[in-house]
Design a protein around this motif. Structure first.
Motif, PDB file in Angstrom:
ATOM      1  N   SER A 142      74.157 -43.694  25.035  1.00  0.00           N
ATOM      2  CA  SER A 142      75.148 -43.360  23.708  1.00  0.00           C
ATOM      3  C   SER A 142      74.761 -42.089  23.030  1.00  0.00           C
ATOM      4  N   ARG A 143      73.543 -41.516  23.340  1.00  0.00           N
ATOM      5  CA  ARG A 143      73.196 -40.070  22.796  1.00  0.00           C
ATOM      6  C   ARG A 143      73.258 -38.964  23.883  1.00  0.00           C
ATOM      7  N   THR A 144      74.357 -39.123  24.980  1.00  0.00           N
ATOM      8  CA  THR A 144      74.619 -38.170  25.962  1.00  0.00           C
ATOM      9  C   THR A 144      75.989 -37.659  25.604  1.00  0.00           C
ATOM     10  N   CYS A 145      76.099 -36.266  25.410  1.00  0.00           N
ATOM     11  CA  CYS A 145      77.246 -35.619  25.022  1.00  0.00           C
ATOM     12  C   CYS A 145      77.513 -34.348  25.746  1.00  0.00           C
ATOM     13  N   LEU A 146      78.845 -34.143  25.673  1.00  0.00           N
ATOM     14  CA  LEU A 146      79.168 -32.763  26.130  1.00  0.00           C
ATOM     15  C   LEU A 146      79.723 -31.915  24.744  1.00  0.00           C
ATOM     16  N   LEU A 204      75.921 -26.502  16.665  1.00  0.00           N
ATOM     17  CA  LEU A 204      76.112 -27.986  16.859  1.00  0.00           C
ATOM     18  C   LEU A 204      75.117 -28.447  18.159  1.00  0.00           C
ATOM     19  N   VAL A 205      75.136 -27.743  19.159  1.00  0.00           N
ATOM     20  CA  VAL A 205      74.048 -27.856  20.212  1.00  0.00           C
ATOM     21  C   VAL A 205      72.760 -27.811  19.640  1.00  0.00           C
ATOM     22  N   GLU A 206      72.412 -26.757  18.748  1.00  0.00           N
ATOM     23  CA  GLU A 206      70.931 -26.899  18.380  1.00  0.00           C
ATOM     24  C   GLU A 206      70.592 -27.859  17.478  1.00  0.00           C
ATOM     25  N   THR A 235      67.919 -30.927  17.975  1.00  0.00           N
ATOM     26  CA  THR A 235      66.999 -31.502  16.987  1.00  0.00           C
ATOM     27  C   THR A 235      66.907 -32.903  16.818  1.00  0.00           C
ATOM     28  N   ARG A 236      68.172 -33.402  17.117  1.00  0.00           N
ATOM     29  CA  ARG A 236      68.215 -34.946  16.786  1.00  0.00           C
ATOM     30  C   ARG A 236      67.914 -35.674  18.343  1.00  0.00           C
ATOM     31  N   ILE A 261      78.690 -34.602  13.959  1.00  0.00           N
ATOM     32  CA  ILE A 261      77.650 -35.496  14.289  1.00  0.00           C
ATOM     33  C   ILE A 261      77.792 -36.774  13.521  1.00  0.00           C
ATOM     34  N   LEU A 262      77.983 -36.813  12.298  1.00  0.00           N
ATOM     35  CA  LEU A 262      78.187 -37.850  11.408  1.00  0.00           C
ATOM     36  C   LEU A 262      79.547 -38.743  11.907  1.00  0.00           C
TER      37      LEU A 262
END
Ligand code: NAD
Length: 246
Positions: free
Chosen positions: A7-11, A23-25, A29-30, A219-220
């Motif tokens: 669930s925390r893997t994204c493109l 956003l990537v950075e 961090t998250r 992200i939110l």
């Protein structure tokens, strides 16, 4: 082979652009697992996997999306371009391909960076909300394609047997470190002496959002969709706080 999505893997599509890179950075961090998809690679980060390709290439997109639960779509040709064919191809036809690839790769959430301009008809807007209709007379062709793009994404909510949830975030002008568009354009105009004119009565309203706040909003949005699927199919304006009065 079925790849189970974390669930925390994204493109991040457009992840080498101004907003996309922030956003990537912030996702790094998250501690998200990140893939970046862009026609160019402008930086390196050991925590991210980079895919250089055109979002109109469905096969390449599907390959990059394997195992991703979330896709952030932040790609667009530069608004200053006069290439209408390119805007239509990338923002409209390309977004259809993004949606289709999300379906094929069993993605759960698609978060689009739209634009507040989608409701702008040329007159000041103060205090409007997301119920405002789309502009019937958009300010430029870029904005027409952002409207079509947003509509495509929001209509795709719950496709793929209800699996895909979609959401759109609408910033207006974005500023912050590594901005290549807004502040450099203003500075260039000032250098050329083009800032000596006042359009209207000088009380025109414009809204800017700090790039980190836009990234935070994206992200939110992804996290909120995970908790509340009813948010799917909706667009949200985003800003810092109060509009800036010139
Ligand atoms: P940017 O130009 O810095 O980044 C866009 C990225 O998309 C670039 O890295 C570019 O290489 C990539 N890209 C373009 N075409 C592509 C394609 N066919 N395939 C893959 N990648 C492609 O722009 P930005 O300012 O970071 O804007 C990001 C998003 O935010 C865009 O959707 C834009 O419409 C939206 N937006 C920006 C602003 C702003 O003030 N910058 C305001 C409102 C909305």
């Amino acid at each position: 082979n079925l790849v189970v999505a974390d669930s925390r893997t994204c493109l991040v599509i457009g992840g080498c652009g101004f907003l996309g890179r922030h956003l990537v950075e912030d996702l790094i961090t998250r501690k998200w697992k990140i893939r970046v998809f862009d026609v160019r690679q402008t930086f390196d980060a050991p925590e991210a996997v980079f895919h250089v390709g055109d979002l109109c290439d469905k096969k390449a997109l599907i390959a990059a999306m394997q195992g991703c639960s979330t896709v952030f779509h932040c790609a667009s040709p530069a608004p200053s371009s006069s290439n209408k064919d390119m805007f239509w191809k990338v923002n409209v036809e390309g977004t259809k391909i993004v949606i289709s690839a999300c379906k094929a790769a069993q993605v759960s959430r698609l978060v689009l960076t739209s634009s507040a301009s989608v409701i702008y008809e040329g007159n000041d807007i103060l205090g409007d909300d997301e119920d405002s209709p789309y502009a019937t007379n958009p300010v430029d062709f870029y904005t027409s394609t952002k409207i079509a793009q947003e509509q495509l994404v929001l209509r795709a909510n719950r496709v793929n047997n209800g699996r895909l949830l979609t959401i759109a975030i609408r910033p207006h002008g974005i500023f912050g470190p590594r901005d290549t568009t807004m502040v450099p354009t203003l500075a260039d105009a000032a250098r050329k002496g083009k800032m000596k004119f006042i359009i209207g009565d000088g009380n025109n309203v414009v809204d800017f959002t700090y790039v980190k706040n836009v990234s935070h909003g994206l992200i939110l949005a992804a996290l909120a969709l995970e908790k509340n699927s009813d948010l799917g199919g909706q667009a949200f304006h985003i800003t810092n706080d109060q509009p800036i009065l010139f």
